[in-house]
Design a protein around this motif. Sequence first.
Motif, PDB file in Angstrom:
ATOM      1  N   PRO A 163       0.833  -1.216   0.000  1.00 58.26           N
ATOM      2  CA  PRO A 163       0.000   0.000   0.000  1.00 58.26           C
ATOM      3  C   PRO A 163       0.863   1.259   0.000  1.00 58.26           C
ATOM      4  O   PRO A 163       1.762   1.415   0.825  1.00 58.26           O
ATOM      5  N   LYS A 164       0.582   2.142  -0.953  1.00 62.47           N
ATOM      6  CA  LYS A 164       1.374   3.359  -1.098  1.00 62.47           C
ATOM      7  C   LYS A 164       0.532   4.633  -1.014  1.00 62.47           C
ATOM      8  O   LYS A 164       1.040   5.680  -0.627  1.00 62.47           O
ATOM      9  N   ILE A 165      -0.726   4.538  -1.425  1.00 67.02           N
ATOM     10  CA  ILE A 165      -1.621   5.696  -1.403  1.00 67.02           C
ATOM     11  C   ILE A 165      -2.841   5.337  -0.569  1.00 67.02           C
ATOM     12  O   ILE A 165      -3.462   4.291  -0.785  1.00 67.02           O
ATOM     13  N   THR A 166      -3.202   6.168   0.375  1.00 72.99           N
ATOM     14  CA  THR A 166      -4.404   5.942   1.173  1.00 72.99           C
ATOM     15  C   THR A 166      -5.599   6.566   0.464  1.00 72.99           C
ATOM     16  O   THR A 166      -5.635   7.780   0.244  1.00 72.99           O
ATOM     17  N   VAL A 167      -6.563   5.721   0.075  1.00 69.06           N
ATOM     18  CA  VAL A 167      -7.780   6.202  -0.577  1.00 69.06           C
ATOM     19  C   VAL A 167      -8.823   6.546   0.482  1.00 69.06           C
ATOM     20  O   VAL A 167      -9.453   7.597   0.448  1.00 69.06           O
ATOM     21  N   ASN A 168      -9.038   5.637   1.418  1.00 69.85           N
ATOM     22  CA  ASN A 168      -9.864   5.904   2.588  1.00 69.85           C
ATOM     23  C   ASN A 168      -9.322   5.057   3.738  1.00 69.85           C
ATOM     24  O   ASN A 168      -8.251   4.453   3.612  1.00 69.85           O
ATOM     25  N   LYS A 169     -10.011   5.010   4.834  1.00 73.11           N
ATOM     26  CA  LYS A 169      -9.499   4.355   6.033  1.00 73.11           C
ATOM     27  C   LYS A 169      -9.103   2.902   5.789  1.00 73.11           C
ATOM     28  O   LYS A 169      -8.132   2.398   6.372  1.00 73.11           O
ATOM     29  N   ILE A 180      -7.651  -3.790  -0.364  1.00 71.55           N
ATOM     30  CA  ILE A 180      -8.632  -3.731   0.718  1.00 71.55           C
ATOM     31  C   ILE A 180      -7.941  -4.211   1.992  1.00 71.55           C
ATOM     32  O   ILE A 180      -7.517  -5.363   2.085  1.00 71.55           O
ATOM     33  N   ASN A 181      -7.827  -3.324   2.962  1.00 63.73           N
ATOM     34  CA  ASN A 181      -7.105  -3.626   4.195  1.00 63.73           C
ATOM     35  C   ASN A 181      -8.056  -3.977   5.334  1.00 63.73           C
ATOM     36  O   ASN A 181      -9.256  -3.696   5.275  1.00 63.73           O
ATOM     37  N   ASP A 182      -7.501  -4.592   6.388  1.00 62.20           N
ATOM     38  CA  ASP A 182      -8.193  -4.765   7.675  1.00 62.20           C
ATOM     39  C   ASP A 182      -9.429  -5.660   7.591  1.00 62.20           C
ATOM     40  O   ASP A 182     -10.401  -5.446   8.326  1.00 62.20           O
ATOM     41  N   LEU A 183      -9.408  -6.669   6.707  1.00 67.78           N
ATOM     42  CA  LEU A 183     -10.527  -7.602   6.639  1.00 67.78           C
ATOM     43  C   LEU A 183     -10.440  -8.615   7.781  1.00 67.78           C
ATOM     44  O   LEU A 183      -9.368  -8.816   8.359  1.00 67.78           O
ATOM     45  N   PRO A 184     -11.545  -9.281   8.132  1.00 70.05           N
ATOM     46  CA  PRO A 184     -11.523 -10.272   9.213  1.00 70.05           C
ATOM     47  C   PRO A 184     -10.493 -11.374   8.966  1.00 70.05           C
ATOM     48  O   PRO A 184     -10.153 -11.680   7.812  1.00 70.05           O
ATOM     49  N   ASN A 185     -10.001 -11.955  10.048  1.00 71.86           N
ATOM     50  CA  ASN A 185      -9.052 -13.079  10.018  1.00 71.86           C
ATOM     51  C   ASN A 185      -7.725 -12.713   9.350  1.00 71.86           C
ATOM     52  O   ASN A 185      -7.064 -13.571   8.746  1.00 71.86           O
ATOM     53  N   GLY A 186      -7.341 -11.455   9.450  1.00 77.51           N
ATOM     54  CA  GLY A 186      -6.065 -11.036   8.896  1.00 77.51           C
ATOM     55  C   GLY A 186      -6.021 -11.040   7.381  1.00 77.51           C
ATOM     56  O   GLY A 186      -4.937 -11.009   6.787  1.00 77.51           O
ATOM     57  N   GLU A 187      -7.187 -11.070   6.743  1.00 80.50           N
ATOM     58  CA  GLU A 187      -7.277 -11.133   5.280  1.00 80.50           C
ATOM     59  C   GLU A 187      -7.068  -9.742   4.677  1.00 80.50           C
ATOM     60  O   GLU A 187      -7.289  -8.724   5.327  1.00 80.50           O
ATOM     61  N   TYR A 188      -6.625  -9.724   3.432  1.00 83.64           N
ATOM     62  CA  TYR A 188      -6.625  -8.494   2.649  1.00 83.64           C
ATOM     63  C   TYR A 188      -7.108  -8.835   1.246  1.00 83.64           C
ATOM     64  O   TYR A 188      -7.121 -10.006   0.848  1.00 83.64           O
ATOM     65  N   THR A 239     -18.704  -6.056   4.728  1.00 78.51           N
ATOM     66  CA  THR A 239     -17.507  -5.315   5.128  1.00 78.51           C
ATOM     67  C   THR A 239     -16.686  -4.934   3.908  1.00 78.51           C
ATOM     68  O   THR A 239     -16.212  -3.792   3.779  1.00 78.51           O
ATOM     69  N   ILE A 240     -16.515  -5.883   2.974  1.00 75.09           N
ATOM     70  CA  ILE A 240     -15.749  -5.617   1.757  1.00 75.09           C
ATOM     71  C   ILE A 240     -16.368  -4.470   0.970  1.00 75.09           C
ATOM     72  O   ILE A 240     -15.672  -3.538   0.532  1.00 75.09           O
ATOM     73  N   ILE A 241     -17.674  -4.508   0.779  1.00 72.47           N
ATOM     74  CA  ILE A 241     -18.355  -3.460   0.026  1.00 72.47           C
ATOM     75  C   ILE A 241     -18.204  -2.107   0.709  1.00 72.47           C
ATOM     76  O   ILE A 241     -17.904  -1.093   0.068  1.00 72.47           O
ATOM     77  N   ASN A 242     -18.410  -2.072   2.022  1.00 73.36           N
ATOM     78  CA  ASN A 242     -18.284  -0.802   2.733  1.00 73.36           C
ATOM     79  C   ASN A 242     -16.878  -0.232   2.622  1.00 73.36           C
ATOM     80  O   ASN A 242     -16.693   0.984   2.484  1.00 73.36           O
ATOM     81  N   TYR A 243     -15.880  -1.116   2.653  1.00 76.01           N
ATOM     82  CA  TYR A 243     -14.501  -0.652   2.538  1.00 76.01           C
ATOM     83  C   TYR A 243     -14.209  -0.153   1.118  1.00 76.01           C
ATOM     84  O   TYR A 243     -13.560   0.875   0.933  1.00 76.01           O
ATOM     85  N   ILE A 244     -14.672  -0.896   0.101  1.00 77.48           N
ATOM     86  CA  ILE A 244     -14.443  -0.476  -1.284  1.00 77.48           C
ATOM     87  C   ILE A 244     -15.124   0.856  -1.566  1.00 77.48           C
ATOM     88  O   ILE A 244     -14.555   1.754  -2.192  1.00 77.48           O
ATOM     89  N   MET A 245     -16.356   0.996  -1.101  1.00 78.87           N
ATOM     90  CA  MET A 245     -17.128   2.197  -1.384  1.00 78.87           C
ATOM     91  C   MET A 245     -16.761   3.371  -0.480  1.00 78.87           C
ATOM     92  O   MET A 245     -17.173   4.501  -0.725  1.00 78.87           O
TER      93      MET A 245
END
Length: 338
Positions: A163-169, A180-188, A239-245
């Motif tokens: 990750p080099k550019i922060t788009v959102n949290k 996509i960062n910070d997904l459950p179970n240490g997933e990305y 969670t994935i959708i909320n993070y992407i959007m």
Amino acid sequence: DEPLFHYWVDPDVKDEPYHKILTTRHVLLHQTGFTNCRSGHPTKELTFDFEPGTQYHYSGEGFEYLRRALENKFKAPLEKLLDSLIFKPIGMDNTQYWNESIETLRLARCHDANVNDYNFSYKTSVLAAGNLLSTAEDYCKFLIYVMNGAGLSQNLYDDMLNPKITVNKHLSRGLGWEIINDLPNGEYGIEHGGTNTGMWSMSFILPKSQRGIVIMTNGDGGSLLYINIIKEAFDEGETIINYIMGVTHREAVTLSDEVLERYTEDWLDSDGRKHKIVKGDGVLKFSGEGLPNVTLYPESENEFFLKGFDVQFEFTSNDSFTLISAGNIDWTAERIKE
């Protein structure tokens, strides 16, 4: 990291000094300084709105610039490079740009949000930022290829997904991909989506658990469809959708009918598309070319938002508004006056 001017200089920027420092890395990180499409820029020309590498702004123009440089450097058109380096080696037999041998009956025709066929020509030109014809199966092959290393050295692969550019949290930019960062179970996740008139697509992979999805739709309402599919297909789908959007909680306010009626009109955006806004029950109803029919909820007298998306409509006057997506101005629109 080699400057691209050795191979290509767009005539619009030949007198701007920033063209000497523009690199492939800037393009892949969407840090070129270019707008998404030059036709949407106030000047209608390609121009540097900021120094490359200093800010983030999604740009299809950047990928077109890179295409020209690659074609000149390797003395081959983009379609030949892709075919020899990616499509043929990994068995993407149904992926290509338009040519006369294509079986047109196999093309999924594009529709507006009211299910009307756009009936436009599919004889499109070769672009790095769009126009590629493919199938869900072929694109799955590509994502599996990426998940398995994409034929890259470990250092380059790690650089791509760092990750080099922060788009959102919860969303970052690597080289060419959103992460996509910070997904459950240490997933990305590694994600890429796209849209054009009459089509929406979304795809991502979860490398740790070796899962993924490809959704291609042939209608302007496709974004609403793929959101529901992803929520159903994965336990962590919402969670994935909320993070992407980049969805954040917004409170709707109550406006009078008189205020809402200020914006009830036909509009023409900076890309030449026509849209319509009508008053609903305390909300505005939006419909237009290349976009789903959506409800706009008021946040103030001149600011409205879409639920489930990081999208806002900001009316700068009764005669113009700006559409802001993920903090960036996507386009502006002017009231159509008879």
